[in-house]
Motif scaffolding. Structure first.
Motif, PDB file in Angstrom:
ATOM      1  N   PHE A   6      -5.674   5.291  -9.272  1.00 43.12           N
ATOM      2  CA  PHE A   6      -4.942   4.042  -9.431  1.00 43.12           C
ATOM      3  C   PHE A   6      -5.231   3.125  -8.256  1.00 43.12           C
ATOM      4  CE2 PHE A   6      -2.072   7.504  -8.233  1.00 43.12           C
ATOM      5  CZ  PHE A   6      -1.712   7.137  -6.943  1.00 43.12           C
ATOM      6  N   ALA A   7      -4.880   1.851  -8.423  1.00 39.49           N
ATOM      7  CA  ALA A   7      -5.126   0.842  -7.401  1.00 39.49           C
ATOM      8  C   ALA A   7      -4.279   1.107  -6.155  1.00 39.49           C
ATOM      9  CB  ALA A   7      -4.821  -0.549  -7.952  1.00 39.49           C
ATOM     10  N   ARG A   8      -4.590   0.403  -5.096  1.00 38.20           N
ATOM     11  CA  ARG A   8      -3.927   0.555  -3.802  1.00 38.20           C
ATOM     12  C   ARG A   8      -2.398   0.555  -3.921  1.00 38.20           C
ATOM     13  NH1 ARG A   8      -5.156  -1.189   1.740  1.00 38.20           N
ATOM     14  NH2 ARG A   8      -7.228  -1.664   0.990  1.00 38.20           N
ATOM     15  N   ASP A   9      -1.874  -0.282  -4.806  1.00 36.47           N
ATOM     16  CA  ASP A   9      -0.426  -0.435  -4.939  1.00 36.47           C
ATOM     17  C   ASP A   9       0.175   0.418  -6.055  1.00 36.47           C
ATOM     18  OD1 ASP A   9      -1.468  -1.760  -7.087  1.00 36.47           O
ATOM     19  OD2 ASP A   9      -0.391  -3.627  -6.757  1.00 36.47           O
ATOM     20  N   GLY A  10      -0.615   1.277  -6.675  1.00 35.51           N
ATOM     21  CA  GLY A  10      -0.108   2.167  -7.715  1.00 35.51           C
ATOM     22  C   GLY A  10      -0.278   1.633  -9.127  1.00 35.51           C
TER      23      GLY A  10
ATOM     24  N   LYS B 154     -11.167  -3.482  -5.170  1.00 33.95           N
ATOM     25  CA  LYS B 154     -11.427  -2.338  -6.041  1.00 33.95           C
ATOM     26  C   LYS B 154     -11.115  -1.023  -5.331  1.00 33.95           C
ATOM     27  CE  LYS B 154     -14.950  -4.806  -8.524  1.00 33.95           C
ATOM     28  NZ  LYS B 154     -14.821  -5.078  -9.849  1.00 33.95           N
ATOM     29  N   ASP B 155     -10.348  -1.105  -4.245  1.00 32.28           N
ATOM     30  CA  ASP B 155      -9.939   0.096  -3.527  1.00 32.28           C
ATOM     31  C   ASP B 155      -9.040   0.924  -4.438  1.00 32.28           C
ATOM     32  OD1 ASP B 155     -11.132  -1.311  -1.476  1.00 32.28           O
ATOM     33  OD2 ASP B 155      -9.262  -1.878  -0.537  1.00 32.28           O
ATOM     34  N   ARG B 156      -9.210   2.264  -4.426  1.00 33.34           N
ATOM     35  CA  ARG B 156      -8.418   3.111  -5.321  1.00 33.34           C
ATOM     36  C   ARG B 156      -8.012   4.410  -4.648  1.00 33.34           C
ATOM     37  NH1 ARG B 156      -7.902   1.292 -10.315  1.00 33.34           N
ATOM     38  NH2 ARG B 156      -7.454   3.282 -11.300  1.00 33.34           N
ATOM     39  N   TRP B 157      -6.895   4.940  -5.096  1.00 32.55           N
ATOM     40  CA  TRP B 157      -6.457   6.279  -4.748  1.00 32.55           C
ATOM     41  C   TRP B 157      -7.033   7.241  -5.786  1.00 32.55           C
ATOM     42  CZ3 TRP B 157      -4.068   7.884  -0.487  1.00 32.55           C
ATOM     43  CH2 TRP B 157      -3.351   6.965   0.276  1.00 32.55           C
ATOM     44  N   TYR B 158      -7.444   8.427  -5.333  1.00 33.21           N
ATOM     45  CA  TYR B 158      -7.923   9.483  -6.222  1.00 33.21           C
ATOM     46  C   TYR B 158      -7.160  10.759  -5.887  1.00 33.21           C
ATOM     47  CZ  TYR B 158     -11.757   6.404  -7.418  1.00 33.21           C
ATOM     48  OH  TYR B 158     -12.491   5.339  -7.862  1.00 33.21           O
ATOM     49  N   TRP B 159      -6.737  11.466  -6.920  1.00 35.96           N
ATOM     50  CA  TRP B 159      -6.003  12.724  -6.766  1.00 35.96           C
ATOM     51  C   TRP B 159      -6.486  13.680  -7.830  1.00 35.96           C
ATOM     52  CZ3 TRP B 159      -2.414  15.403  -9.890  1.00 35.96           C
ATOM     53  CH2 TRP B 159      -1.587  16.325  -9.244  1.00 35.96           C
ATOM     54  N   THR B 160      -6.862  14.869  -7.427  1.00 34.99           N
ATOM     55  CA  THR B 160      -7.263  15.896  -8.385  1.00 34.99           C
ATOM     56  C   THR B 160      -6.455  17.154  -8.100  1.00 34.99           C
ATOM     57  OG1 THR B 160      -9.066  16.665  -6.977  1.00 34.99           O
ATOM     58  CG2 THR B 160      -9.615  15.040  -8.661  1.00 34.99           C
ATOM     59  N   ALA B 161      -6.162  17.879  -9.157  1.00 33.92           N
ATOM     60  CA  ALA B 161      -5.434  19.139  -9.003  1.00 33.92           C
ATOM     61  C   ALA B 161      -5.800  20.055 -10.163  1.00 33.92           C
ATOM     62  CB  ALA B 161      -3.935  18.881  -8.988  1.00 33.92           C
TER      63      ALA B 161
ATOM     64  N   ALA C  38      -4.256  13.378  -2.187  1.00 37.01           N
ATOM     65  CA  ALA C  38      -4.553  11.983  -2.498  1.00 37.01           C
ATOM     66  C   ALA C  38      -5.516  11.436  -1.450  1.00 37.01           C
ATOM     67  CB  ALA C  38      -3.274  11.158  -2.515  1.00 37.01           C
ATOM     68  N   VAL C  39      -6.610  10.876  -1.915  1.00 36.03           N
ATOM     69  CA  VAL C  39      -7.631  10.313  -1.023  1.00 36.03           C
ATOM     70  C   VAL C  39      -7.808   8.846  -1.382  1.00 36.03           C
ATOM     71  CG1 VAL C  39     -10.058  10.430  -0.335  1.00 36.03           C
ATOM     72  CG2 VAL C  39      -8.807  12.530  -0.854  1.00 36.03           C
ATOM     73  N   PHE C  40      -7.771   7.993  -0.382  1.00 32.92           N
ATOM     74  CA  PHE C  40      -7.948   6.569  -0.610  1.00 32.92           C
ATOM     75  C   PHE C  40      -9.395   6.205  -0.348  1.00 32.92           C
ATOM     76  CE2 PHE C  40      -7.652   2.048   0.587  1.00 32.92           C
ATOM     77  CZ  PHE C  40      -7.076   1.574  -0.583  1.00 32.92           C
ATOM     78  N   GLU C  41     -10.027   5.558  -1.325  1.00 29.50           N
ATOM     79  CA  GLU C  41     -11.433   5.169  -1.190  1.00 29.50           C
ATOM     80  C   GLU C  41     -11.522   3.653  -1.130  1.00 29.50           C
ATOM     81  OE1 GLU C  41     -15.241   5.435  -4.009  1.00 29.50           O
ATOM     82  OE2 GLU C  41     -14.343   7.365  -3.517  1.00 29.50           O
TER      83      GLU C  41
ATOM     84  N   SER D 227       0.840  -1.190   0.000  1.00 26.71           N
ATOM     85  CA  SER D 227       0.000   0.000   0.000  1.00 26.71           C
ATOM     86  C   SER D 227       0.876   1.241   0.000  1.00 26.71           C
ATOM     87  CB  SER D 227      -0.902   0.011   1.227  1.00 26.71           C
ATOM     88  OG  SER D 227      -1.811  -1.033   1.167  1.00 26.71           O
ATOM     89  N   LEU D 228       0.374   2.292  -0.594  1.00 20.10           N
ATOM     90  CA  LEU D 228       1.096   3.559  -0.643  1.00 20.10           C
ATOM     91  C   LEU D 228       0.635   4.455   0.493  1.00 20.10           C
ATOM     92  CD1 LEU D 228       0.695   4.249  -4.464  1.00 20.10           C
ATOM     93  CD2 LEU D 228       2.652   3.238  -3.316  1.00 20.10           C
ATOM     94  N   THR D 229       1.496   5.377   0.879  1.00 18.66           N
ATOM     95  CA  THR D 229       1.087   6.413   1.827  1.00 18.66           C
ATOM     96  C   THR D 229       0.419   7.525   1.033  1.00 18.66           C
ATOM     97  OG1 THR D 229       3.136   7.676   1.641  1.00 18.66           O
ATOM     98  CG2 THR D 229       3.078   5.897   3.298  1.00 18.66           C
ATOM     99  N   SER D 230      -0.232   8.423   1.714  1.00 14.94           N
ATOM    100  CA  SER D 230      -0.883   9.547   1.049  1.00 14.94           C
ATOM    101  C   SER D 230       0.138  10.389   0.285  1.00 14.94           C
ATOM    102  CB  SER D 230      -1.617  10.398   2.087  1.00 14.94           C
ATOM    103  OG  SER D 230      -2.226  11.493   1.479  1.00 14.94           O
TER     104      SER D 230
END
Length: 132
Positions: A94-98, A72-79, A63-66, A29-32
């Motif tokens: 992207f997925a939990r692991d990038g 099907k857990d995913r990271w979302y990032w908007t800018a 970065a927000v993890f949902e 898993s990635l950190t925020s």
């Protein structure tokens, strides 16, 4: 005693069998912070391809993890950053692991179409009367 020795003979095999699942590689898993850095990198790759610029930095978005169901857990990032005469916005997921990246980068400038008229406010418009 002989039966006990036979039973203990399987002990090394049992230990190896029990340790096998631990040998499997698990998705990290990635950190925020690392998720935001990866997202900015992915957004810059797409922006570089489309606009020949790399305007995004990790701190431009969050970065927000949902958590969803069954992997099907995913990271979302908007800018959204300033870019030329307008802004450019990115949505990265992207997925939990990038892995399994999904990237959209769009220009956010507004150029009115020909013939588009901006109507002036009515002369009787009063911000205080309208509640502003």
């Amino acid at each position: 005693m002989h039966c006990l020795r036979k039973g203990l003979a399987f002990l090394p095999l049992l230990l190896v069998a029990l340790s096998m699942p631990a040998c499997r590689q698990t998705a990290k898993s990635l950190t925020s912070q690392t998720a935001a850095e990866l997202a900015a990198q992915l957004a810059n790759t797409e922006a570089g391809r489309r606009f020949d610029r790399r305007p995004f930095i990790a701190s431009a978005g969050r970065a927000v993890f949902e958590v969803k169901t069954a992997g099907k857990d995913r990271w979302y990032w908007t800018a959204r950053v300033g870019f030329g005469s307008g802004d450019v916005a990115a949505l990265v997921s992207f997925a939990r692991d990038g892995t399994q990246p999904f990237v959209i980068v769009l220009p956010m400038d507004f150029v009115p179409p020909k013939g588009f008229l901006v109507q002036p406010l009515p002369t009787q418009f009063s911000p205080s009367a309208s509640g502003f």
